[in-house]
Design an enzyme around this catalytic site. Structure first.
Site, PDB file in Angstrom:
ATOM      1  N   TYR A   1       0.682  -1.581   0.144  1.00 47.45           N
ATOM      2  CA  TYR A   1       0.048   0.217  -0.067  1.00 47.45           C
ATOM      3  C   TYR A   1       0.984   1.441   0.777  1.00 47.45           C
ATOM      4  O   TYR A   1       0.523   2.487  -0.478  1.00 47.45           O
ATOM      5  CB  TYR A   1      -0.851   0.170   0.866  1.00 47.45           C
ATOM      6  CG  TYR A   1      -2.026  -0.757   1.466  1.00 47.45           C
ATOM      7  CD1 TYR A   1      -1.926  -2.082   0.279  1.00 47.45           C
ATOM      8  CD2 TYR A   1      -2.541  -1.242   2.168  1.00 47.45           C
ATOM      9  CE1 TYR A   1      -3.190  -3.120   0.449  1.00 47.45           C
ATOM     10  CE2 TYR A   1      -3.657  -2.401   2.828  1.00 47.45           C
ATOM     11  CZ  TYR A   1      -3.660  -3.302   1.473  1.00 47.45           C
ATOM     12  OH  TYR A   1      -4.658  -4.498   1.500  1.00 47.45           O
TER      13      TYR A   1
ATOM     14  N   ARG B   1     -17.690   9.516   6.914  1.00 46.67           N
ATOM     15  CA  ARG B   1     -17.958   7.881   6.139  1.00 46.67           C
ATOM     16  C   ARG B   1     -17.357   6.712   7.401  1.00 46.67           C
ATOM     17  O   ARG B   1     -17.531   5.882   7.813  1.00 46.67           O
ATOM     18  CB  ARG B   1     -17.467   7.393   4.516  1.00 46.67           C
ATOM     19  CG  ARG B   1     -17.798   8.063   3.541  1.00 46.67           C
ATOM     20  CD  ARG B   1     -18.420   7.795   1.819  1.00 46.67           C
ATOM     21  NE  ARG B   1     -18.891   8.124   0.757  1.00 46.67           N
ATOM     22  CZ  ARG B   1     -18.327   7.724  -0.542  1.00 46.67           C
ATOM     23  NH1 ARG B   1     -17.151   7.356  -0.859  1.00 46.67           N
ATOM     24  NH2 ARG B   1     -19.887   8.079  -1.060  1.00 46.67           N
TER      25      ARG B   1
ATOM     26  N   SER C   1     -12.302   4.086   3.634  1.00 47.91           N
ATOM     27  CA  SER C   1     -12.946   5.628   3.288  1.00 47.91           C
ATOM     28  C   SER C   1     -11.818   6.413   4.088  1.00 47.91           C
ATOM     29  O   SER C   1     -11.069   6.922   4.507  1.00 47.91           O
ATOM     30  CB  SER C   1     -13.826   5.844   4.350  1.00 47.91           C
ATOM     31  OG  SER C   1     -14.045   7.101   3.833  1.00 47.91           O
TER      32      SER C   1
HETATM   33  N1  LIG Z   1      -5.324  -8.826   3.294  1.00 46.45           N
HETATM   34  C1  LIG Z   1      -5.619  -8.320   1.268  1.00 46.45           C
HETATM   35  O1  LIG Z   1      -4.995  -9.072   0.525  1.00 46.45           O
HETATM   36  C2  LIG Z   1      -6.512  -7.047   0.850  1.00 46.45           C
HETATM   37  C3  LIG Z   1      -7.228  -7.413   0.156  1.00 46.45           C
HETATM   38  C4  LIG Z   1      -7.945  -6.268  -0.414  1.00 46.45           C
HETATM   39  C5  LIG Z   1      -8.138  -4.827   1.018  1.00 46.45           C
HETATM   40  N2  LIG Z   1      -7.697  -5.644   1.513  1.00 46.45           N
HETATM   41  C6  LIG Z   1      -8.094  -4.034   3.292  1.00 46.45           C
HETATM   42  O2  LIG Z   1      -9.293  -4.282   3.037  1.00 46.45           O
HETATM   43  C7  LIG Z   1      -9.777  -2.886   3.224  1.00 46.45           C
HETATM   44  C8  LIG Z   1     -11.120  -2.649   2.832  1.00 46.45           C
HETATM   45  O3  LIG Z   1     -11.216  -3.076   1.430  1.00 46.45           O
HETATM   46  P1  LIG Z   1     -11.217  -2.174  -0.402  1.00 46.45           P
HETATM   47  O4  LIG Z   1     -10.448  -1.207   0.188  1.00 46.45           O
HETATM   48  O5  LIG Z   1     -11.033  -3.123  -1.060  1.00 46.45           O
HETATM   49  O6  LIG Z   1     -13.111  -1.669  -0.153  1.00 46.45           O
HETATM   50  P2  LIG Z   1     -14.359  -1.480   0.387  1.00 46.45           P
HETATM   51  O7  LIG Z   1     -14.168  -1.460   2.185  1.00 46.45           O
HETATM   52  O8  LIG Z   1     -15.273  -2.269   0.374  1.00 46.45           O
HETATM   53  O9  LIG Z   1     -14.818  -0.309  -0.027  1.00 46.45           O
HETATM   54  C9  LIG Z   1     -13.804   1.269  -0.288  1.00 46.45           C
HETATM   55  C10 LIG Z   1     -14.614   1.903  -0.798  1.00 46.45           C
HETATM   56  O10 LIG Z   1     -16.238   2.189  -0.913  1.00 46.45           O
HETATM   57  C11 LIG Z   1     -16.020   3.513  -0.685  1.00 46.45           C
HETATM   58  N3  LIG Z   1     -16.758   3.998   0.164  1.00 46.45           N
HETATM   59  C12 LIG Z   1     -16.501   4.084   2.326  1.00 46.45           C
HETATM   60  N4  LIG Z   1     -17.730   3.968   2.539  1.00 46.45           N
HETATM   61  C13 LIG Z   1     -18.593   4.126   2.586  1.00 46.45           C
HETATM   62  C14 LIG Z   1     -19.833   4.634   2.702  1.00 46.45           C
HETATM   63  N5  LIG Z   1     -20.021   4.701   3.755  1.00 46.45           N
HETATM   64  N6  LIG Z   1     -20.695   5.058   1.588  1.00 46.45           N
HETATM   65  C15 LIG Z   1     -20.197   4.780   0.363  1.00 46.45           C
HETATM   66  N7  LIG Z   1     -18.816   4.386   0.045  1.00 46.45           N
HETATM   67  C16 LIG Z   1     -17.800   4.468   0.731  1.00 46.45           C
HETATM   68  C17 LIG Z   1     -14.617   4.330  -0.343  1.00 46.45           C
HETATM   69  O11 LIG Z   1     -14.530   5.898  -1.029  1.00 46.45           O
HETATM   70  P3  LIG Z   1     -14.222   6.719  -0.381  1.00 46.45           P
HETATM   71  O12 LIG Z   1     -12.764   6.300   0.467  1.00 46.45           O
HETATM   72  O13 LIG Z   1     -14.030   7.909  -0.902  1.00 46.45           O
HETATM   73  O14 LIG Z   1     -14.904   6.968   1.072  1.00 46.45           O
HETATM   74  C18 LIG Z   1     -13.280   3.463  -1.400  1.00 46.45           C
HETATM   75  O15 LIG Z   1     -14.343   3.904  -2.436  1.00 46.45           O
HETATM   76  C19 LIG Z   1      -8.665  -2.139   2.057  1.00 46.45           C
HETATM   77  O16 LIG Z   1      -8.085  -0.864   2.443  1.00 46.45           O
HETATM   78  C20 LIG Z   1      -7.089  -2.839   2.760  1.00 46.45           C
HETATM   79  O17 LIG Z   1      -6.880  -2.580   4.287  1.00 46.45           O
HETATM   80  C21 LIG Z   1      -6.933  -6.588   2.401  1.00 46.45           C
END
Ligand SMILES: NC(=O)c1ccc[n+]([C@@H]2O[C@H](COP(=O)([O-])OP(=O)(O)OC[C@H]3O[C@@H](n4cnc5c(N)ncnc54)[C@H](OP(=O)(O)O)[C@@H]3O)[C@@H](O)[C@H]2O)c1
Length: 242
Positions: A55, A205, A200
């Site tokens: 990251y 949010r 986020s």
């Molecule tokens: N271990 C692994 O291999 C692995 C893989 C993928 C992810 N992860 C971890 O999991 C975390 C979360 O997964 P992710 O980042 O893929 O996606 P996510 O949490 O499912 O979604 C994040 C997206 O949703 C938006 N969002 C957040 N809160 C919201 C709300 N209340 N209403 C509407 N939209 C909202 C955010 O935009 P804004 O920022 O503009 O609010 C961003 O675009 C990652 O950041 C990472 O730390 C781990």
């Protein structure tokens, strides 16, 4: 409104407690964005932060925490930090990778260190080896194997990277429960004992996503959400990251 009986932390097989709610930090870019997100998260009650070498924000996260913990009367021991070994450091370079993350974060220790994903980069988003967890991907078989072996199953991409908040069923259930779609998606996981890591950069949010422990979804809503399971994945394509 019904209150929640879901615990706010889980006990890992090592006996260590991990908060059920953590801030996802993938795609939090730059010192300022990380700082404001961490500030909003600490204010909203988040006590876990999910980072990774790939990251490229470990140093920003560590710096932000060192500056902000005292503001909330907290110390290093009050927060749970996860980082992960990137595929390029597997094998002989694993120790080097771990030490690099440790020095980037500069917080003394890492609470949980994971293999980010097995194998190599370049897998397609729908490759079987790219697991995640949300109502369109319930992972029933993987979860039962984790239960059998005492492995904590943690969700990522619970919001489908933002896409699932516009799912009509999720929106309907949110409206009926006077909650937001994101809270419904996160509550669906937490209510099954699955820790979540919503990402986020938006303070409102971040606050919204932390309000998961003061309501309960009824059995019908839980089952309707689980019935969305269709094997759909939203995870990033690792080939774009490193
Ligand atoms: N271990 C692994 O291999 C692995 C893989 C993928 C992810 N992860 C971890 O999991 C975390 C979360 O997964 P992710 O980042 O893929 O996606 P996510 O949490 O499912 O979604 C994040 C997206 O949703 C938006 N969002 C957040 N809160 C919201 C709300 N209340 N209403 C509407 N939209 C909202 C955010 O935009 P804004 O920022 O503009 O609010 C961003 O675009 C990652 O950041 C990472 O730390 C781990």
């Amino acid at each position: 409104m019904a209150s929640s009986s879901s615990p706010s932390s889980v006990v890992l097989s090592t006996g260590v407690q991990m908060p059920v709610l953590g801030l996802g930090t993938y795609k939090l870019w730059g010192p300022e964005e990380v700082y404001w997100a961490v500030d909003a998260a600490l204010a909203a009650g988040y006590r876990a932060f999910d980072s990774a070498a790939v990251y490229r924000n470990e140093a920003d996260l560590g710096r932000a925490l060192k500056e902000l913990l005292p503001k909330y009367g907290l110390t290093r021991e009050d927060v749970f930090i996860t980082s992960k070994l990137g595929p390029k450091d597997h094998g002989g370079k694993a120790m080097e990778g771990a030490l690099h993350s440790l020095s980037q974060l500069d917080l003394g220790y890492i609470d949980l260190y994971l293999i980010h994903w097995p194998g190599t980069q370049g897998l397609a988003v729908d490759d079987k080896r790219n697991p995640e967890f949300h109502p369109r991907l319930c992972q029933t078989e993987l979860r039962s194997v984790c239960d059998e072996y005492g492995v904590c199953f943690q969700a990522y991409s619970s919001l489908g990277k933002g896409e699932l908040v516009t799912d009509p069923l999720v929106m309907e259930i949110a409206k009926n429960n006077e909650r937001t779609p994101a809270q419904v998606l996160l509550r669906w996981a937490v209510q099954q004992g699955v820790p979540v890591l919503p990402k986020s950069s938006n303070p409102d949010r971040i606050k919204e996503n932390a309000r998961l422990f003061d309501f309960t979804l009824n059995k019908t809503d839980m089952n309707r959400l689980s019935a969305l399971d269709c094997g759909q994945k939203y995870c990033w394509d690792p080939s774009e990251v490193v």
